[in-house]
Design an enzyme around this catalytic site. Sequence first.
Site, mmCIF file in Angstrom:
data_model
loop_
_atom_site.group_PDB
_atom_site.id
_atom_site.type_symbol
_atom_site.label_atom_id
_atom_site.label_comp_id
_atom_site.label_asym_id
_atom_site.label_seq_id
_atom_site.Cartn_x
_atom_site.Cartn_y
_atom_site.Cartn_z
ATOM 1 N N LYS A 111 17.295 27.833 18.662
ATOM 2 C CA LYS A 111 16.004 27.653 19.028
ATOM 3 C C LYS A 111 15.528 26.179 20.014
ATOM 4 O O LYS A 111 14.469 25.871 20.495
ATOM 5 C CB LYS A 111 15.007 27.577 17.811
ATOM 6 C CG LYS A 111 15.050 28.815 17.067
ATOM 7 C CD LYS A 111 14.156 28.639 15.749
ATOM 8 C CE LYS A 111 14.326 29.765 14.945
ATOM 9 N NZ LYS A 111 13.468 29.823 13.646
ATOM 10 N N HIS A 131 12.869 35.351 21.311
ATOM 11 C CA HIS A 131 12.520 34.879 20.224
ATOM 12 C C HIS A 131 11.459 33.623 20.465
ATOM 13 O O HIS A 131 11.299 32.992 21.297
ATOM 14 C CB HIS A 131 13.679 34.097 19.577
ATOM 15 C CG HIS A 131 13.622 34.007 18.005
ATOM 16 N ND1 HIS A 131 14.008 35.096 17.248
ATOM 17 C CD2 HIS A 131 13.049 33.006 17.166
ATOM 18 C CE1 HIS A 131 13.798 34.772 15.814
ATOM 19 N NE2 HIS A 131 13.061 33.274 15.878
ATOM 20 N N GLN A 132 10.222 33.570 19.449
ATOM 21 C CA GLN A 132 9.366 32.788 18.948
ATOM 22 C C GLN A 132 9.228 32.223 17.543
ATOM 23 O O GLN A 132 9.249 33.351 17.034
ATOM 24 C CB GLN A 132 8.277 32.886 20.224
ATOM 25 C CG GLN A 132 7.120 33.926 19.463
ATOM 26 C CD GLN A 132 6.568 33.568 18.097
ATOM 27 O OE1 GLN A 132 6.002 32.533 18.315
ATOM 28 N NE2 GLN A 132 6.439 34.397 17.231
ATOM 29 N N ASP A 133 8.793 31.195 17.551
ATOM 30 C CA ASP A 133 8.011 30.897 15.985
ATOM 31 C C ASP A 133 7.188 29.663 16.631
ATOM 32 O O ASP A 133 7.375 28.712 16.765
ATOM 33 C CB ASP A 133 9.165 30.230 15.230
ATOM 34 C CG ASP A 133 10.422 31.125 14.976
ATOM 35 O OD1 ASP A 133 10.334 32.165 14.330
ATOM 36 O OD2 ASP A 133 11.479 30.742 15.245
ATOM 37 N N ASN A 173 9.684 38.453 19.428
ATOM 38 C CA ASN A 173 9.868 38.261 17.994
ATOM 39 C C ASN A 173 8.659 37.985 17.490
ATOM 40 O O ASN A 173 8.066 37.100 17.833
ATOM 41 C CB ASN A 173 10.885 37.115 17.551
ATOM 42 C CG ASN A 173 11.094 36.906 16.071
ATOM 43 O OD1 ASN A 173 11.529 37.766 15.437
ATOM 44 N ND2 ASN A 173 10.469 35.697 15.732
ATOM 45 N N GLU A 174 8.201 38.686 16.255
ATOM 46 C CA GLU A 174 7.209 38.440 15.292
ATOM 47 C C GLU A 174 5.727 38.012 16.126
ATOM 48 O O GLU A 174 5.295 36.974 15.913
ATOM 49 C CB GLU A 174 7.679 37.266 14.389
ATOM 50 C CG GLU A 174 8.752 37.857 13.372
ATOM 51 C CD GLU A 174 9.085 36.925 12.189
ATOM 52 O OE1 GLU A 174 8.726 35.686 12.190
ATOM 53 O OE2 GLU A 174 9.599 37.469 11.281
ATOM 54 N N TYR A 190 10.337 28.850 -0.156
ATOM 55 C CA TYR A 190 9.937 27.718 0.914
ATOM 56 C C TYR A 190 8.716 26.876 0.258
ATOM 57 O O TYR A 190 8.387 25.888 1.072
ATOM 58 C CB TYR A 190 9.786 28.079 2.170
ATOM 59 C CG TYR A 190 10.948 29.116 2.756
ATOM 60 C CD1 TYR A 190 11.936 28.076 3.372
ATOM 61 C CD2 TYR A 190 11.000 30.256 2.952
ATOM 62 C CE1 TYR A 190 13.160 28.484 3.737
ATOM 63 C CE2 TYR A 190 12.272 30.926 3.404
ATOM 64 C CZ TYR A 190 13.358 29.870 3.939
ATOM 65 O OH TYR A 190 14.600 30.564 4.564
ATOM 66 N N GLU A 198 15.591 41.777 11.151
ATOM 67 C CA GLU A 198 15.744 40.710 10.328
ATOM 68 C C GLU A 198 15.268 41.104 8.827
ATOM 69 O O GLU A 198 14.479 42.084 8.744
ATOM 70 C CB GLU A 198 14.501 39.556 10.769
ATOM 71 C CG GLU A 198 15.028 38.874 11.873
ATOM 72 C CD GLU A 198 13.887 37.664 12.016
ATOM 73 O OE1 GLU A 198 13.596 36.964 10.972
ATOM 74 O OE2 GLU A 198 13.726 37.080 13.158
ATOM 75 N N TRP A 222 19.406 38.075 8.588
ATOM 76 C CA TRP A 222 19.038 36.528 9.027
ATOM 77 C C TRP A 222 19.689 35.695 8.167
ATOM 78 O O TRP A 222 19.160 35.599 6.908
ATOM 79 C CB TRP A 222 17.672 36.325 9.231
ATOM 80 C CG TRP A 222 17.207 35.091 9.714
ATOM 81 C CD1 TRP A 222 17.127 33.866 9.037
ATOM 82 C CD2 TRP A 222 16.822 34.669 11.174
ATOM 83 N NE1 TRP A 222 16.722 32.818 9.502
ATOM 84 C CE2 TRP A 222 16.474 33.206 10.836
ATOM 85 C CE3 TRP A 222 16.773 35.329 12.161
ATOM 86 C CZ2 TRP A 222 16.185 32.611 11.941
ATOM 87 C CZ3 TRP A 222 16.355 34.761 13.300
ATOM 88 C CH2 TRP A 222 16.361 33.436 13.327
#
Length: 500
Positions: A59, A129-131, A211-212, A297, A334, A360
């Site tokens: 990332k 991908h991203q978050d 992603n998501e 978490y 995932e 994942w």
Amino acid sequence: MARSVAAAAAVVAGCTLGTTAPPAIAAPAAFSPVHVDGSQFVDSSGRVMLLHGVNSVDKEPPYFAPGTTLSAHDAELLSRHGFNTVRLGVNFDGLMPTKGVVDTAYLDRVAGVVDTLAQYGIHTVLDNHQDGLSRIWNGNGFPEWAIHARPAAGENNPGFPMFYLMPSMNAGWDELWNNTYGVVDYLGQALGALADKMNGHPGAMGIELLNEPWPGSAFLSCFPNGCAGFDAKYQGVMQKLTDAVRGGNGDITVFWEPNVTWNETMPTNLGKNPPISAPGIAFAPHDYCVPSQLATYSGLPTFLRGLCPLQQGKTWGNIDAFTHRTGIPTLVTEFGDGDASVLSNTLINADDRFIGWQYWRYSGGDPFTGDIGSQLVRTYPQATSGTPGRMIFDTGSGDFAYRYTPRSTGKPTEIYVSDLHYPNGYQVRVDGGTVTSAPGARVVTVEANASTPVSVYINRPGSKGATVPDGPVGTGSASGSASGSASGSGGSGSASGSGS
């Protein structure tokens, strides 16, 4: 992403110049590209493929720098453990760090990883991908030039995953879904270039468009029963990006992921209005457990994990509804996130439905030991020359049983035998077919004797073995017994060996 947006939604709901591209590395003769055929993934011989694999997502820049991504050593390890797919993270920020200019050196590095994996028989899904949308919010994915929204003065950033509730980030997502400043067009240009680069690289199985994806300011409309209005807009963006990918590579599979409220068991409306009609599209859902995520978490009590079978059961019900509605294949891209206590919820449901998965995540070394390894490293049919039926794998005993209805493809059925579950070797018996691999081979090959069903049994020496569960694929938990007495017509074959 490593942690889903589960915690956030649970609270709410309750081009630069590059170097000359190196030539593609030729895949081994045994390597066969995978594509979509109706509701299944198949190889070039028409065998039905079952995909087990991992995520590898870098990332932070510099992306795909030497020593920060998968090497030949990693590929060999993954292949040895029976993994035949990797979801490899790429991102818009790496593809197009300068507005309108694709970084060709980045594309070269991605292609190099794809080719390395293919040398070990591993098929790659390239995951955009991203978050958290962008580094603007201490996330990753979209380049800063692509998003105009910025945090307001004094706006608190609570970090992942709660930053999805920030008004400024939601404004950024709205820019994407409305294509306010052309961000979809630029992303399409970048993904089209990525797709074009993958021409001639047979290890590139597909591109996952995003992603998501977070719904932005529409997120509240997704609770409690899904958001038909947003999903219709989202599907339009997915189709536009699909068209851009097809412009660069007409053969590569395109993966669509549901909006991320899916992780909180909200159903997707993709394919309802309008239907998904473009060929070569696959579904890429995730299977995370909100209680597990909160315990892992956010420090909530671990007993909450006891709710995971119920929650994940609803997710798999949503998968069933989607696949029934659309008829396109599914790959769970995932799940798990290091929590061994919830892995079996995904793996048993996937086995029941003959659906593949990507864990994942893998970040080097050999994490496939202990409880996690004993579940993820499985004996399973990687390529079936015919129509798959039910199967069962007991992670405790290593007992495996599988039935399929044969069809002539010119290639045998191939069953990977776990390198962890048979310390003293294994025995294999086939009803209705003949074992054509050497004793102790890591991959058992089977040829059918007739057109009648073939049953394959693999177990430790002295074990009673397992029976194939009753009923067709997708009818319930794989709960076959440990008698190994099922039979089929057309002859039988058997072999044993030490394995290695």
